[in-house]
Design a protein around this motif. Structure first.
Motif, PDB file in Angstrom:
ATOM      1  N   THR A  38       0.980  -1.106  -0.052  1.00 54.04           N
ATOM      2  CA  THR A  38      -0.157   0.163  -0.007  1.00 54.04           C
ATOM      3  C   THR A  38       1.000   1.195  -0.134  1.00 54.04           C
ATOM      4  O   THR A  38       0.643   2.313  -0.820  1.00 54.04           O
ATOM      5  CB  THR A  38      -0.971   0.021   1.225  1.00 54.04           C
ATOM      6  OG1 THR A  38      -1.852  -1.194   1.053  1.00 54.04           O
ATOM      7  CG2 THR A  38      -1.844   1.088   1.207  1.00 54.04           C
ATOM      8  N   GLU A  74      -8.264  -0.245   3.192  1.00 52.54           N
ATOM      9  CA  GLU A  74      -7.647  -0.498   4.479  1.00 52.54           C
ATOM     10  C   GLU A  74      -8.511  -0.641   5.458  1.00 52.54           C
ATOM     11  O   GLU A  74      -9.440   0.392   5.765  1.00 52.54           O
ATOM     12  CB  GLU A  74      -6.370   0.466   4.696  1.00 52.54           C
ATOM     13  CG  GLU A  74      -5.238   0.087   3.733  1.00 52.54           C
ATOM     14  CD  GLU A  74      -3.869   0.759   4.608  1.00 52.54           C
ATOM     15  OE1 GLU A  74      -4.091   2.140   4.534  1.00 52.54           O
ATOM     16  OE2 GLU A  74      -3.109   0.089   4.897  1.00 52.54           O
ATOM     17  N   THR A  90      -4.931  -4.247   4.234  1.00 52.30           N
ATOM     18  CA  THR A  90      -5.537  -3.906   2.988  1.00 52.30           C
ATOM     19  C   THR A  90      -6.584  -5.235   2.940  1.00 52.30           C
ATOM     20  O   THR A  90      -6.088  -6.600   3.084  1.00 52.30           O
ATOM     21  CB  THR A  90      -4.602  -4.089   1.738  1.00 52.30           C
ATOM     22  OG1 THR A  90      -3.825  -2.941   1.713  1.00 52.30           O
ATOM     23  CG2 THR A  90      -5.416  -4.033   0.501  1.00 52.30           C
ATOM     24  N   ASP A 131      -5.514  -2.289  -3.652  1.00 52.97           N
ATOM     25  CA  ASP A 131      -4.770  -1.060  -3.608  1.00 52.97           C
ATOM     26  C   ASP A 131      -4.892  -0.595  -5.245  1.00 52.97           C
ATOM     27  O   ASP A 131      -4.878  -1.686  -5.968  1.00 52.97           O
ATOM     28  CB  ASP A 131      -3.466  -0.774  -3.277  1.00 52.97           C
ATOM     29  CG  ASP A 131      -3.422  -1.314  -1.792  1.00 52.97           C
ATOM     30  OD1 ASP A 131      -3.905  -0.645  -0.938  1.00 52.97           O
ATOM     31  OD2 ASP A 131      -2.210  -2.044  -1.511  1.00 52.97           O
TER      32      ASP A 131
END
Ligand SMILES: Nc1nc2c(ncn2[C@@H]2O[C@H](COP(=O)(O)OP(=O)(O)OP(=O)(O)O)[C@@H](O)[C@H]2O)c(=O)[nH]1
Ligand SMILES: [Mg+2]
Length: 189
Positions: free
Chosen positions: A17, A32, A47, A51
């Motif tokens: 991330t 998240e 996560t 992402d």
């Protein structure tokens, strides 16, 4: 204008991330959530789906950056996210207990995707004298017959490190890239 998709994978806390956020030219999209299990001993948020970011190359090309969740329990997302990707960036946390074994696990999990695309590896949190060194990763890759994969020490918080890693993946896919850049540079002089 062409667009390409690359995928960041690797264990919890490896820096996926963070790395995507470091180099994205748009506000990154993240999923998240506060960690509820053993992950929360390591960090607050993890996560849970994906992402997403975009990196614009100087030539007008766009590289779409997708990150998969590190936790194995979300591995059903991995197959969905790699669809249409041109290569994998595997991030590993050198401070975890068995980072070399983790590399094997992720190389096995993403084997079919890597076999049909390309691979570059970034090792985060490398400290001299602590845990394995980069040469140990190289040796393990050689054992797997993967000694041509680029591997670098990276800090996911440093855009220049992450850009170098992405460029190494793109270069693996298209060795002509550098020549074209050199030619463009030469033409500009
Ligand atoms: N020292 C150091 N810290 C880093 C590095 N990359 C990320 N971090 C930090 O490590 C923590 C975890 O990074 P994340 O980017 O959330 O890790 P992730 O791979 O996305 O983890 P999951 O989503 O849980 O799979 C954050 O606090 C980051 O600031 C790095 O290269 N070095
Ligand atoms: Mg993450």
């Amino acid at each position: 204008m062409s667009t390409h998709k690359i995928v960041f994978a690797g264990p919890v806390g490896a820096g996926k991330t963070t790395s995507i956020a470091s180099i994205s030219d748009i506000e990154p999209f993240t999923t998240e959530e506060f960690a509820t299990d053993e992950v929360k001993d390591m960090k607050d948020k993890t996560t849970v789906a994906m992402d997403y970011g975009v990196m614009e190359l100087g030539n007008g090309e766009h590289i779409h950056l997708y990150g998969v969740p590190g936790q194995i329990r979300f591995d059903f997302m991995w197959e969905i996210i790699v669809e249409g990707g041109i290569g994998l960036i595997l991030l590993l946390n050198n401070e975890s207990d068995q980072p070399l074994d983790e590399m094997d696990v992720y190389l096995d999990s993403f084997k079919s995707f890597i076999d049909r695309t390309a691979l570059a590896i970034g090792v985060t949190r490398l400290q001299p004298g602590k845990g394995p060194g980069l040469e140990d990763y190289v040796a393990r890759l050689a054992q797997r017959g993967m000694s041509t994969a680029p591997i670098f020490e990276v800090d996911g918080r440093k855009p220049e490190d992450v850009v170098t890693l992405v460029q190494s993946l793109l270069y693996t896919l298209d060795p002509g890239l550098q020549t074209q850049e050199e030619m463009a540079g030469a033409a500009a002089v």
